[in-house]
Design an enzyme around this catalytic site. Structure first.
Site, PDB file in Angstrom:
ATOM      1  N   GLU A 110       0.836  -1.206   0.000  1.00 20.49           N
ATOM      2  CA  GLU A 110       0.000   0.000   0.000  1.00 20.49           C
ATOM      3  C   GLU A 110       0.871   1.257   0.000  1.00 20.49           C
ATOM      4  O   GLU A 110       1.825   1.368   0.761  1.00 20.49           O
ATOM      5  CB  GLU A 110      -0.898  -0.019   1.245  1.00 20.49           C
ATOM      6  CG  GLU A 110      -1.830   1.168   1.357  1.00 20.49           C
ATOM      7  CD  GLU A 110      -2.754   1.075   2.555  1.00 20.49           C
ATOM      8  OE1 GLU A 110      -3.721   1.861   2.620  1.00 20.49           O
ATOM      9  OE2 GLU A 110      -2.519   0.217   3.439  1.00 20.49           O
TER      10      GLU A 110
ATOM     11  N   CYS B 111      -5.910  -2.599   1.586  1.00 22.50           N
ATOM     12  CA  CYS B 111      -6.034  -2.604   3.041  1.00 22.50           C
ATOM     13  C   CYS B 111      -7.470  -2.873   3.486  1.00 22.50           C
ATOM     14  O   CYS B 111      -8.025  -3.917   3.206  1.00 22.50           O
ATOM     15  CB  CYS B 111      -5.481  -1.280   3.584  1.00 22.50           C
ATOM     16  SG  CYS B 111      -5.234  -1.230   5.368  1.00 22.50           S
TER      17      CYS B 111
ATOM     18  N   LYS C  13      -8.680   3.990  -3.474  1.00 20.19           N
ATOM     19  CA  LYS C  13      -9.316   3.394  -2.300  1.00 20.19           C
ATOM     20  C   LYS C  13     -10.662   4.047  -2.026  1.00 20.19           C
ATOM     21  O   LYS C  13     -10.769   5.272  -1.923  1.00 20.19           O
ATOM     22  CB  LYS C  13      -8.390   3.536  -1.093  1.00 20.19           C
ATOM     23  CG  LYS C  13      -8.824   2.731   0.124  1.00 20.19           C
ATOM     24  CD  LYS C  13      -7.757   2.778   1.206  1.00 20.19           C
ATOM     25  CE  LYS C  13      -8.090   1.876   2.375  1.00 20.19           C
ATOM     26  NZ  LYS C  13      -7.033   1.900   3.413  1.00 20.19           N
TER      27      LYS C  13
END
Length: 352
Positions: free
Chosen positions: A45, A164, A130
């Protein structure tokens, strides 16, 4: 027969908050993994330029300078860092997944937590932002959109990525399953502090990430590549030099691990946690077939007459402009209005 190949999960630290040096390190790692025979290489990430762990360590009013530096060192989709990675993937004939802190072309402080899947021809196959920054990440990144909820039809198979905490979102995960995902890449930070050591019960991200990765692979009948960041000595020293009181939080927070899971949810291949390195595993997509007999949640093992899921994959932009200057003279036939999207780089809009 379905593809067989070697995959690499990169368990490595960036050159902290230095996008140019981190890009060079990434290219060196890609070359090393390619020499070892890896055809799919996955980075953690926001590997470029770093994960903003400071948002968990200090109050927002103390972090303005770090946000400014993060913005300065974040990258544009059509910038030189991404161009270098694309060229390297094309040169070596490998597929690369890499997390970046993406900078908006229309806002000096607009950032997204993004992941790029770059094909072995150098093209961006998936550009994902994200959906929702998790917990203290909201102090750094804006929310993304559904444009990147795509599974790439690559030479190596159908590859999807989530970042994540998105791997806790069952609808986001199902969106990828519904596209026939065969390899799922999940990317993670090097650590996830949630409490001071004296408070007890700090979040065990190794256990949580293993649960999430295994659950998704078991449900999707897909291989999982878990790639997590690593906190090296320079990163630790930078944070502690700023405030020595955070040393206990940093040192007693569990470090993330990089590993692989098969379509039954079992771990296999290499695992890295407490040292920097490249984890490898041999992936045989033919092993995705037999488990579909038991539970095929995007096939026979569902009730599509009961459940209905709609997913908007529109790339969000600040505004849509109709260019008056492009209009023909009065009396001439009017062509369709040319809508210019603002807020997306040329590569990302082409490959969205």
């Amino acid at each position: 027969m379905l593809p067989r190949f070697k995959a690499a999960a990169i368990h490595a630290a960036p050159v902290f908050l230095d996008r140019t040096a981190t890009t060079e390190k990434a290219i060196s790692i890609i070359r090393e993994a390619a020499r070892a025979g890896a055809e799919l290489i996955a980075f953690p990430e926001t590997y470029i330029p770093a994960f903003p762990v400071w948002a968990a360590l200090w109050a927002p009013i103390d972090n303005h300078d770090l946000f400014v530096r993060m913005a300065e060192q974040s990258v544009l989709i059509d910038g030189p860092e991404v161009a270098r990675l694309r060229a390297e993937a094309r040169s070596l004939g490998v597929t690369v997944s890499v997390g970046i802190s993406e900078r908006s072309p229309v806002s000096a402080g607009g950032l997204w937590n993004s992941n790029l899947l770059i094909g072995d021809d150098g093209e961006i196959l998936v550009h994902h932002r994200k959906l929702v920054p998790t917990f203290y990440e909201k102090l750094v990144w804006a929310s993304g959109d559904g444009a990147g909820l795509k599974v790439a039809e690559a030479r190596l198979g159908r590859i999807g990525c989530l970042i994540c905490g998105e791997n806790t979102n069952p609808l986001a995960r199902f969106a990828l399953m519904a596209q026939g995902e065969q390899v799922h890449i999940s990317s993670w930070p090097p650590m996830w502090p949630t409490r001071r050591p004296s408070g007890g019960g700090n979040f065990n991200n190794v256990a949580a990430n293993r649960i999430r990765a295994s659950a998704h692979s078991f449900e999707a009948k897909a291989f999982g590549i878990v790639t997590a960041g690593y906190m090296d000595a320079p990163m630790r020293a930078f944070l502690i030099a700023r405030d020595p009181s955070v040393a206990d939080v940093i040192d007693q927070t569990p470090r993330a691990a990089s590993f692989f899971v098969d379509p039954t949810g079992e771990a296999f291949g290499d695992t890295f946690q407490d040292e920097e390195g490249i984890a490898y595993a041999d992936i045989d997509l033919n092993k995705c077939v037999e488990p579909k007999q038991f539970h095929d949640v995007v096939g026979y093992y569902n009730r599509f007459d009961i459940f209905d899921l709609s997913i908007d994959r529109t790339r969000l932009v600040p505004a849509n402009f109709s260019d008056e200057a492009a209009r023909p003279p009065a009396g001439a036939a009017l062509p369709p209005t040319d809508h210019v999207k603002v807020g997306d780089g040329p590569l990302s809009s082409r490959n969205a």
